[in-house]
Design a protein around this motif. Structure first.
Motif, PDB file in Angstrom:
ATOM      1  N   THR A 209     -25.720  13.715 -19.537  1.00  0.00           N
ATOM      2  CA  THR A 209     -26.275  14.147 -18.249  1.00  0.00           C
ATOM      3  C   THR A 209     -25.456  13.598 -17.091  1.00  0.00           C
ATOM      4  O   THR A 209     -25.048  12.438 -17.099  1.00  0.00           O
ATOM      5  CB  THR A 209     -27.732  13.652 -18.101  1.00  0.00           C
ATOM      6  N   ARG A 210     -25.216  14.457 -16.100  1.00  0.00           N
ATOM      7  CA  ARG A 210     -24.702  14.013 -14.806  1.00  0.00           C
ATOM      8  C   ARG A 210     -25.866  14.095 -13.817  1.00  0.00           C
ATOM      9  O   ARG A 210     -26.563  15.114 -13.769  1.00  0.00           O
ATOM     10  CB  ARG A 210     -23.543  14.890 -14.345  1.00  0.00           C
ATOM     11  N   LEU A 211     -26.026  13.041 -13.045  1.00  0.00           N
ATOM     12  CA  LEU A 211     -27.232  12.912 -12.230  1.00  0.00           C
ATOM     13  C   LEU A 211     -26.878  12.264 -10.899  1.00  0.00           C
ATOM     14  O   LEU A 211     -26.063  11.345 -10.842  1.00  0.00           O
ATOM     15  CB  LEU A 211     -28.232  12.054 -13.009  1.00  0.00           C
TER      16      LEU A 211
ATOM     17  N   ASP B 216     -35.366  18.622 -17.044  1.00  0.00           N
ATOM     18  CA  ASP B 216     -34.216  19.402 -17.493  1.00  0.00           C
ATOM     19  C   ASP B 216     -33.183  19.565 -16.389  1.00  0.00           C
ATOM     20  O   ASP B 216     -33.445  19.298 -15.207  1.00  0.00           O
ATOM     21  CB  ASP B 216     -34.675  20.781 -17.967  1.00  0.00           C
ATOM     22  N   ALA B 217     -32.016  20.051 -16.787  1.00  0.00           N
ATOM     23  CA  ALA B 217     -30.925  20.326 -15.845  1.00  0.00           C
ATOM     24  C   ALA B 217     -31.379  21.257 -14.729  1.00  0.00           C
ATOM     25  O   ALA B 217     -32.284  22.082 -14.894  1.00  0.00           O
ATOM     26  CB  ALA B 217     -29.749  20.952 -16.590  1.00  0.00           C
ATOM     27  N   LEU B 218     -30.744  21.101 -13.561  1.00  0.00           N
ATOM     28  CA  LEU B 218     -30.959  21.943 -12.378  1.00  0.00           C
ATOM     29  C   LEU B 218     -32.344  21.742 -11.769  1.00  0.00           C
ATOM     30  O   LEU B 218     -32.865  22.618 -11.082  1.00  0.00           O
ATOM     31  CB  LEU B 218     -30.726  23.429 -12.688  1.00  0.00           C
TER      32      LEU B 218
ATOM     33  N   LEU C  54     -30.506  16.592 -11.452  1.00  0.00           N
ATOM     34  CA  LEU C  54     -29.738  16.720 -12.676  1.00  0.00           C
ATOM     35  C   LEU C  54     -28.800  17.918 -12.580  1.00  0.00           C
ATOM     36  O   LEU C  54     -29.268  19.051 -12.456  1.00  0.00           O
ATOM     37  CB  LEU C  54     -30.665  16.906 -13.886  1.00  0.00           C
ATOM     38  N   LEU C  55     -27.499  17.656 -12.647  1.00  0.00           N
ATOM     39  CA  LEU C  55     -26.543  18.752 -12.667  1.00  0.00           C
ATOM     40  C   LEU C  55     -26.556  19.446 -14.021  1.00  0.00           C
ATOM     41  O   LEU C  55     -26.311  20.649 -14.118  1.00  0.00           O
ATOM     42  CB  LEU C  55     -25.135  18.265 -12.369  1.00  0.00           C
ATOM     43  N   ASP C  56     -26.789  18.672 -15.073  1.00  0.00           N
ATOM     44  CA  ASP C  56     -26.852  19.220 -16.426  1.00  0.00           C
ATOM     45  C   ASP C  56     -27.585  18.214 -17.317  1.00  0.00           C
ATOM     46  O   ASP C  56     -27.995  17.151 -16.867  1.00  0.00           O
ATOM     47  CB  ASP C  56     -25.444  19.522 -16.982  1.00  0.00           C
ATOM     48  N   GLY C  57     -27.764  18.575 -18.599  1.00  0.00           N
ATOM     49  CA  GLY C  57     -28.387  17.667 -19.542  1.00  0.00           C
ATOM     50  C   GLY C  57     -29.902  17.616 -19.448  1.00  0.00           C
ATOM     51  O   GLY C  57     -30.554  18.534 -18.920  1.00  0.00           O
ATOM     52  N   GLN C  58     -30.464  16.521 -19.924  1.00  0.00           N
ATOM     53  CA  GLN C  58     -31.914  16.324 -19.931  1.00  0.00           C
ATOM     54  C   GLN C  58     -32.207  14.830 -19.993  1.00  0.00           C
ATOM     55  O   GLN C  58     -31.546  14.090 -20.723  1.00  0.00           O
ATOM     56  CB  GLN C  58     -32.541  17.013 -21.145  1.00  0.00           C
TER      57      GLN C  58
END
Length: 289
Positions: free
Chosen positions: A244-246, A222-224, A208-212
């Motif tokens: 989210t970007r994934l 969670d992100a990261l 996950l680059l960001d989001g949840q």
């Protein structure tokens, strides 16, 4: 009903310093050497300032042998040049896939216009191991732009899936990989849900680059964070709790000995030493910038 894979490990992308370049690295860790065939994941975001020293930014020419360094571009762009005379810029939404094979020298820099005007560069780089039988094949480079990446939308447009490599349902990614690999770029709006089918003989992981998101059968991620999945199901069902970007990756494990030293990934130390000698003797070619 397809069974969802369980989560083997959840690895946080700790910030590290790589030659003065700050980046996040969830894989490898002190406890997890690889998620075969995936060896490394780096997430790097930087603000490129206007520079009078054009083409001094980024990563200088360096060699690789025995694996594929893959760069997924999320913001800005990456200018790739190599000793096989490949020279291209891949922009946001695109992917650079380089099968290093028997050896290649390349550089990775912000594009000229970014160095002149400034901007944000965000990339995720993944190292994918190459089967022993193919490590000494000729190198190959693929520059895949966003507009050339097959993309599908699901769940009333709340999920967008770009297929870089491998097969996702009826879509085949354009990149040819040395071993069986599926690489998907997902963008999910809050509330969006998708079920990713995974080949039974593949290892799989998602970053996950960001989001949840909620992974069915596990819980919130969670992100990261990088989630490594067990080989105990055929599906990964993802529900976005936030935009989210994934990045979703799966690949058939090689189950081969691993010997790594810097930019060389071979099967034993003798082969690593040979790679070092070949590079020093110029057998991987030269790149002059």
């Amino acid at each position: 009903m397809n069974q969802n894979r369980s989560v083997a490990r959840l690895l946080y992308a700790e910030e590290i310093d790589m030659g003065g370049m700050p980046l996040r690295q969830p894989l490898p860790t002190g406890q997890v050497e690889q998620h075969d065939p995936f060896l490394l994941l780096h997430h790097h975001t930087t603000t490129v300032l206007q520079s009078d020293y054009l083409y001094k930014l980024g990563v200088d020419p360096h060699p690789h042998r025995g694996f594929s360094p893959v760069t997924f571009v999320y913001q800005g762009g990456v200018h790739h040049r190599d000793s096989r005379e490949n020279d291209s810029v891949v922009y946001a939404g695109g992917t650079q896939w380089m099968n290093a094979g028997r050896g290649i020298v390349h550089s990775e820099r912000p594009p000229l216009e970014m160095q002149e005007q400034g901007g944000v560069q965000e990339i995720v780089q993944v190292w994918v191991n190459t089967p022993k039988a193919l490590k000494m094949e000729q190198p190959a480079y693929f520059a895949l732009q966003a507009e050339d990446t097959p993309t599908t939308t699901e769940n009333e447009g709340r999920v967008q899936i770009a297929v870089v490599a491998g097969n996702y349902k009826a879509i085949t990614g354009p990149v040819s990989t040395p071993g069986p690999v599926m690489a998907l770029r997902l963008t999910l709006q809050a509330g969006g849900q998708c079920a990713i089918p995974i080949p039974a003989d593949h290892n799989a992981m998602l970053y996950l680059l960001d989001g949840q998101v909620m992974l069915e059968g596990y819980g919130l991620v969670d992100a990261l964070n990088l989630a490594l999945l067990n080989q105990d199901g055929e599906t990964c069902t993802i529900t976005a709790h936030q935009d989210t970007r994934l990045l979703f990756l799966s690949g058939k494990p090689l189950d081969e000995p691993l010997a790594m030293h810097g930019p060389f990934v071979m099967n034993n130390q003798t082969e690593v030493m040979q790679a070092m000698r070949d590079y020093q003797m110029g057998k991987m070619g030269m790149l002059f910038e």
